[in-house]
Scaffold this active site. Sequence first.
Site, PDB file in Angstrom:
ATOM      1  N   GLU A 107      66.960  34.824  25.713  1.00  0.00           N
ATOM      2  CA  GLU A 107      66.024  34.372  26.756  1.00  0.00           C
ATOM      3  C   GLU A 107      64.563  34.502  26.293  1.00  0.00           C
ATOM      4  O   GLU A 107      63.705  34.985  27.018  1.00  0.00           O
ATOM      5  CB  GLU A 107      66.258  35.158  28.051  1.00  0.00           C
ATOM      6  CG  GLU A 107      67.615  34.883  28.680  1.00  0.00           C
ATOM      7  CD  GLU A 107      67.825  35.585  30.004  1.00  0.00           C
ATOM      8  OE1 GLU A 107      68.447  34.991  30.895  1.00  0.00           O
ATOM      9  OE2 GLU A 107      67.369  36.737  30.151  1.00  0.00           O
ATOM     10  N   GLU A 151      74.965  32.663  30.960  1.00  0.00           N
ATOM     11  CA  GLU A 151      75.071  33.769  31.911  1.00  0.00           C
ATOM     12  C   GLU A 151      75.100  33.172  33.307  1.00  0.00           C
ATOM     13  O   GLU A 151      74.093  32.625  33.781  1.00  0.00           O
ATOM     14  CB  GLU A 151      73.880  34.738  31.823  1.00  0.00           C
ATOM     15  CG  GLU A 151      73.828  35.598  30.596  1.00  0.00           C
ATOM     16  CD  GLU A 151      72.667  36.599  30.661  1.00  0.00           C
ATOM     17  OE1 GLU A 151      72.102  36.797  31.756  1.00  0.00           O
ATOM     18  OE2 GLU A 151      72.335  37.163  29.605  1.00  0.00           O
TER      19      GLU A 151
END
Length: 610
Positions: free
Chosen positions: A174, A250
């Site tokens: 991320e 995710e």
Amino acid sequence: MTPPTTGPAASSAGRAAATLTHADGRFLRGGRPHRVLSGSLHYFRVHPDHWADRLDRLAALGLNTVDTYVPWNFHERHPEDIRFDGWRDLPRFVQLAQRAGLDVIVRPGPYICAEWDNGGLPAWLTGTPGMRPRTSHPPFLDAVGRWFDALIPKVAALQAARGGPVVAVQIENEYGSYGDDHRYLRWVRDALVDRGITELLYTADGPTPLMLDGGTLPGELTAATFGSRPADAAALLHTRRQGEPFFCAEFWNGWFDHWGEKHHVRSADSAAGTVRELLDADGSISLYMAHGGSNFGLWAGANHDGETFQPTVTSYDSDAPIAEHGALTPKFHALRATLATALGAAAPQRPLPADPPLLAPRTLPVSRQAALLEALRATTDPVHAPSPLSFEELGQSAGLVLYTAHPLVPPGRQEVTVTGLHDRAQIFLDGVPAAVLDRETASFTVEGTGERTRLELLVENQGRINYGPLLGQGKGILGGVRVERRLVHGWSMHRLPLDAWTSQETAHAASAAAPGGTAGFAHAHLELVEPADTFLALPGFAKGFVWVNGTLLGRYWEVGPQRTLYVPGPLLRAGANTLTVLELERFGGHLALVDRPELGPAEQYVETFE
């Protein structure tokens, strides 16, 4: 340091054929159409004796893949002492996943977030003066390179092309939520390839233009992380990466908790409904978390919302389909049915494992041991310095530091201010509790007499920030202590790295002084014929730490929401067991072993990107 590669040879097109590939918007495994149905399970949050059981439960959920982060600080607690034994035996965990019939996705960072202390980066590294983590700063890249030299060949040896189960490896984590140093991202990608990774590489970021701009790499698969609105995420990804499969790396089917807040839950219907939408959009998925586990020891991280410091609780149950102790929840059954419908007859369901056995409830009397300050003063020799030193300057990552000085305080009311307090301090004047400070309220008043007073600050590191621009902040007293405008000098500091204590050191601390006062060490004893899992409650206790047979279980705190600590059966043994408590404020009357978790008053929570 390996120089970054910018040409097409560094992309997936220039590497050896991977097992997991993609074409025309679909994943292919060995050349055949494939859907990645993964679940996150972190080996570092599950007792090693439970790895096989939890992997079997994940497979029974209907998943074909497990993914795990690799926390650098868990493996290299001290510089150049890299460990892959015991709880840190990543290769064993991966091999157990293969025995369970699962593919494996490895997410080696070097930054992982994961609500893990410091986002997985070692405190000894981020505490180095001038360090610039998660950038192409050469000293940072040099340190990552040495870590990857130890880690990545172990992962490479377990790739599917070599007979193992690893089918994909994530590039950083991320990154678009943090920065836009693409030179750094390319360096990480090349560092993985140069050390033997030939399977699929991908990036994962939130589904916003800002995050995708910062975190993606040309030539590598772009995945997204989110908890809602999969159609919006798919549309954005398809406008940027036509022809790539839609992969939610995710899917947040639950959420984590902070101390002092409510317990976050997400209904089974909500989670299953969004998974159904995602699968209907021909997406692949990883459930975050499939099984959350626990932040044993002092590994829980913290967040900061711009105004308030938010430490994470010991439990990482995360309202996952497989509960912290392995039980199958209503969410497990709802998601299992959803996955089965999506797959049809292509994947027959596995038998459901029974819930793990639990100890019968019981009450354990406690015997008070050494008084708080007397024990902590006697545990270690102090370090002396003119000004208070930070945890990093003291060579300590986690735990407590007891700071002591003897300022001359003029008569009358005087304000004492602590500058740069990270994170919480109990104040004692001549051995008497006087105040409790945190980052937001770091001053108090004292009634001076014109004489010197013994000023003690017991400072607790409540977890290093794991997400955002404050990553890598120091701990302890980072500025100084003032009486009005005058700085206090002449400090002694007792280092108390609770998570690094051996069982002998813990026992020594508990017996280092006589009992006394309302806080300090206490013992409880437990006789067992056959160990099993249990949950520990501490009614009446205020705040502190618990060891089970010398292993630090974690923190407890009456502010909640968490009221019980999960005790894995492998930490117990047949015969005599000892539970040691370090209470910082107020003893309770007894400990209780109960047969269900109490994680606090719940509120529904679904993370969205606005």
